[in-house]
Design an enzyme around this catalytic site. Sequence first.
Site, PDB file in Angstrom:
ATOM      1  N   TYR A 184      17.165  49.682  51.831  1.00  0.00           N
ATOM      2  CA  TYR A 184      17.505  48.254  51.858  1.00  0.00           C
ATOM      3  C   TYR A 184      16.287  47.446  52.330  1.00  0.00           C
ATOM      4  O   TYR A 184      15.942  46.409  51.750  1.00  0.00           O
ATOM      5  CB  TYR A 184      18.656  47.996  52.830  1.00  0.00           C
ATOM      6  CG  TYR A 184      20.049  48.101  52.266  1.00  0.00           C
ATOM      7  CD1 TYR A 184      20.941  47.045  52.390  1.00  0.00           C
ATOM      8  CD2 TYR A 184      20.497  49.255  51.648  1.00  0.00           C
ATOM      9  CE1 TYR A 184      22.241  47.122  51.908  1.00  0.00           C
ATOM     10  CE2 TYR A 184      21.794  49.360  51.162  1.00  0.00           C
ATOM     11  CZ  TYR A 184      22.659  48.293  51.289  1.00  0.00           C
ATOM     12  OH  TYR A 184      23.939  48.384  50.804  1.00  0.00           O
ATOM     13  N   GLY A 199      19.118  59.109  42.610  1.00  0.00           N
ATOM     14  CA  GLY A 199      19.812  58.536  41.473  1.00  0.00           C
ATOM     15  C   GLY A 199      20.006  59.548  40.361  1.00  0.00           C
ATOM     16  O   GLY A 199      19.932  60.759  40.564  1.00  0.00           O
ATOM     17  N   LYS A 256      21.000  60.575  55.666  1.00  0.00           N
ATOM     18  CA  LYS A 256      21.081  59.876  54.377  1.00  0.00           C
ATOM     19  C   LYS A 256      21.392  58.397  54.584  1.00  0.00           C
ATOM     20  O   LYS A 256      20.869  57.532  53.876  1.00  0.00           O
ATOM     21  CB  LYS A 256      22.155  60.525  53.502  1.00  0.00           C
ATOM     22  CG  LYS A 256      22.403  59.814  52.149  1.00  0.00           C
ATOM     23  CD  LYS A 256      21.134  59.715  51.312  1.00  0.00           C
ATOM     24  CE  LYS A 256      21.406  59.431  49.844  1.00  0.00           C
ATOM     25  NZ  LYS A 256      22.193  58.246  49.569  1.00  0.00           N
ATOM     26  N   ARG A 294      22.762  35.035  82.849  1.00  0.00           N
ATOM     27  CA  ARG A 294      24.002  35.815  82.918  1.00  0.00           C
ATOM     28  C   ARG A 294      24.519  35.888  84.360  1.00  0.00           C
ATOM     29  O   ARG A 294      25.724  35.810  84.608  1.00  0.00           O
ATOM     30  CB  ARG A 294      23.780  37.228  82.374  1.00  0.00           C
ATOM     31  CG  ARG A 294      23.441  37.281  80.887  1.00  0.00           C
ATOM     32  CD  ARG A 294      23.275  38.712  80.391  1.00  0.00           C
ATOM     33  NE  ARG A 294      24.577  39.357  80.263  1.00  0.00           N
ATOM     34  CZ  ARG A 294      24.935  40.468  80.892  1.00  0.00           C
ATOM     35  NH1 ARG A 294      24.082  41.061  81.718  1.00  0.00           N
ATOM     36  NH2 ARG A 294      26.136  40.987  80.712  1.00  0.00           N
ATOM     37  N   VAL A 301      32.504  63.023  44.267  1.00  0.00           N
ATOM     38  CA  VAL A 301      33.566  62.055  44.031  1.00  0.00           C
ATOM     39  C   VAL A 301      33.370  60.861  44.958  1.00  0.00           C
ATOM     40  O   VAL A 301      32.534  60.890  45.860  1.00  0.00           O
ATOM     41  CB  VAL A 301      34.956  62.692  44.253  1.00  0.00           C
ATOM     42  CG1 VAL A 301      35.168  63.851  43.284  1.00  0.00           C
ATOM     43  CG2 VAL A 301      35.134  63.159  45.699  1.00  0.00           C
ATOM     44  N   ALA A 338      33.419  58.356  47.866  1.00  0.00           N
ATOM     45  CA  ALA A 338      33.552  58.577  49.301  1.00  0.00           C
ATOM     46  C   ALA A 338      34.857  57.988  49.816  1.00  0.00           C
ATOM     47  O   ALA A 338      35.414  57.050  49.241  1.00  0.00           O
ATOM     48  CB  ALA A 338      32.366  57.959  50.040  1.00  0.00           C
ATOM     49  N   ARG A 359      39.172  65.360  37.678  1.00  0.00           N
ATOM     50  CA  ARG A 359      40.589  65.005  37.757  1.00  0.00           C
ATOM     51  C   ARG A 359      41.096  64.472  36.416  1.00  0.00           C
ATOM     52  O   ARG A 359      42.206  64.800  35.994  1.00  0.00           O
ATOM     53  CB  ARG A 359      40.809  63.976  38.874  1.00  0.00           C
ATOM     54  CG  ARG A 359      42.264  63.672  39.132  1.00  0.00           C
ATOM     55  CD  ARG A 359      42.492  63.165  40.551  1.00  0.00           C
ATOM     56  NE  ARG A 359      41.660  62.034  40.903  1.00  0.00           N
ATOM     57  CZ  ARG A 359      41.661  61.454  42.101  1.00  0.00           C
ATOM     58  NH1 ARG A 359      42.468  61.932  43.057  1.00  0.00           N
ATOM     59  NH2 ARG A 359      40.885  60.439  42.362  1.00  0.00           N
ATOM     60  N   HIS A 411      18.231  56.791  55.568  1.00  0.00           N
ATOM     61  CA  HIS A 411      17.429  56.682  54.340  1.00  0.00           C
ATOM     62  C   HIS A 411      17.836  55.442  53.546  1.00  0.00           C
ATOM     63  O   HIS A 411      16.994  54.660  53.103  1.00  0.00           O
ATOM     64  CB  HIS A 411      17.622  57.949  53.494  1.00  0.00           C
ATOM     65  CG  HIS A 411      17.174  57.821  52.064  1.00  0.00           C
ATOM     66  ND1 HIS A 411      17.911  57.139  51.102  1.00  0.00           N
ATOM     67  CD2 HIS A 411      16.074  58.270  51.424  1.00  0.00           C
ATOM     68  CE1 HIS A 411      17.274  57.173  49.952  1.00  0.00           C
ATOM     69  NE2 HIS A 411      16.157  57.855  50.116  1.00  0.00           N
ATOM     70  N   ASN A 412      19.143  55.251  53.363  1.00  0.00           N
ATOM     71  CA  ASN A 412      19.613  54.110  52.576  1.00  0.00           C
ATOM     72  C   ASN A 412      19.325  52.797  53.280  1.00  0.00           C
ATOM     73  O   ASN A 412      19.036  51.787  52.630  1.00  0.00           O
ATOM     74  CB  ASN A 412      21.112  54.250  52.309  1.00  0.00           C
ATOM     75  CG  ASN A 412      21.419  55.295  51.252  1.00  0.00           C
ATOM     76  OD1 ASN A 412      20.580  56.131  50.934  1.00  0.00           O
ATOM     77  ND2 ASN A 412      22.610  55.265  50.702  1.00  0.00           N
ATOM     78  N   ASN A 469      28.328  59.642  49.152  1.00  0.00           N
ATOM     79  CA  ASN A 469      27.776  58.796  50.222  1.00  0.00           C
ATOM     80  C   ASN A 469      28.823  58.586  51.307  1.00  0.00           C
ATOM     81  O   ASN A 469      29.225  57.452  51.597  1.00  0.00           O
ATOM     82  CB  ASN A 469      27.323  57.447  49.658  1.00  0.00           C
ATOM     83  CG  ASN A 469      25.827  57.407  49.403  1.00  0.00           C
ATOM     84  OD1 ASN A 469      25.070  58.150  50.022  1.00  0.00           O
ATOM     85  ND2 ASN A 469      25.410  56.564  48.488  1.00  0.00           N
TER      86      ASN A 469
END
Length: 486
Positions: free
Chosen positions: A194, A133, A186, A449, A77, A79, A35, A189-190, A105
């Site tokens: 973490y 990466g 994905k 409860r 680009v 997300a 862009r 995966h992330n 992502n």
Amino acid sequence: MKETADIGLIGLAVMGRNLVLNMNDKGFSVAVYNRTTSKVDEFIDDEAKGRATILPAHTIEEFMALLKRPRKVMLMVKAGEVVDQFIESLLPFLEAGDIIIDGGNSHFPDTSRRTAYLAEKGILFVGTGVSGGEEGARNGPSLMPGGNPEAWPFIKPIFQAIAARTDSGEPCCDWVGPAGAGHFVKMVHNGIEYGDMQLIAEAYHLMKSHVGLDAGGMKAAFDGWMRGDLNGYLVEIASDILGFNDDDGSPLLEKILDTAGQKGTGKWTAVEALDMGVPVTLIGEAVFARCLSALKDERVRASAILGEGEPVPFKGNVAGFIADLGEALLASKLVSYAQGYMLMREAAREFGWDLNYGGIAMMWRGGCIIRSVFLDKIKAAFDRNPGLENLLLDDWFSKTELHSQTAWRKIVSAGVNAGIPLPAMGSALSFFDGYRTARLPANMLQALRDYFGAHTYERTDRPRGEFFHTNWTGEGGNVSAGIYTV
């Protein structure tokens, strides 16, 4: 303008540039657009200089005119709204059978929405996870594509050519499933990423603050773990970090402020787990640990009022402690992967996806951030039993956990006694104990409860599916609030 490009890529930040160079190295001609068009010229004059089959464009119309049919456009680009904006700018130049690929992502519901929206217009949409990466993008990432399956035959030759390879030569890329399946995998995966990073941080904290090891000693521990089942990218780079000195010769790590950032994918994993009722506890704790780290100034004030706990001198055998810590780290990591697979299995059930769980492990075997040697064990587990209910029930996983649990308990106890927080390692052990407990104290929860809210309960002496309410005080009446949900 001659249609010569095999694929087009929009978004020339570092990931986009490296993917273009990777594609071009594999023999594919690539049209490029950004862009901010000055970045196109910068790229062509710098990294892409002399590459005649990387074709620059300065307008969307010019870009689209360069593409062979069916036209394949990959978006690298930011997300969110930006993806939708580019889709709308591309639509006037697309025709039935053309393909848009979102390599960012993106949140998987957005990918599902875009897949359905574009299908109505005859356009094939793919949302693909890209992990590894900058280095992975350049030399071979892990790719997790999903969306409209009609697109796969057209992009498969490109994707599998640029993907990382396992030791046996298999590409770390295969079709995941329809709609948002690729971006869901994905996301998981992330989330596991973490968890892995938090576990490494906790191991570092124990070695530094409890055992009193210096950077060299801790590096040696990580190097030792690399020779066994903990061998993996994150353990490897943790060793590199511990061996890296600042300009003054002191370890750089100790000068980095203890506040961790996050971009949201770990949070998405935890939120989806809560929404689906899947106990992905370790990843949740890893997200919360980052949130706690962000309270730096408040933690400093709290340490002055609450103290940081009485130091507990380490009196044990250092080598033995490091060995136990490695066992605890491995056992906790296995829980993290097991929980991630539980979440994928529930998503497959909820959304009607047919996920190849062993194949997903192979996609993660190379190129991606969580790549490690024991992913082969996951593939083998699902090869032995494609209907495996939980990874912890596989023979290798169960034996490893049972073998490691004594060391695991020693390490978690050492952290508790030393006042060192172990949110991920501790929650992994609690999950392991809870998962293997035939009778949990949830009967007390359900009785509570029912007592205050007439939420009903099932009985051990009656068939499942029958619900009861007790008038516990003699004053509450016999009207129940409805069936409870597990």
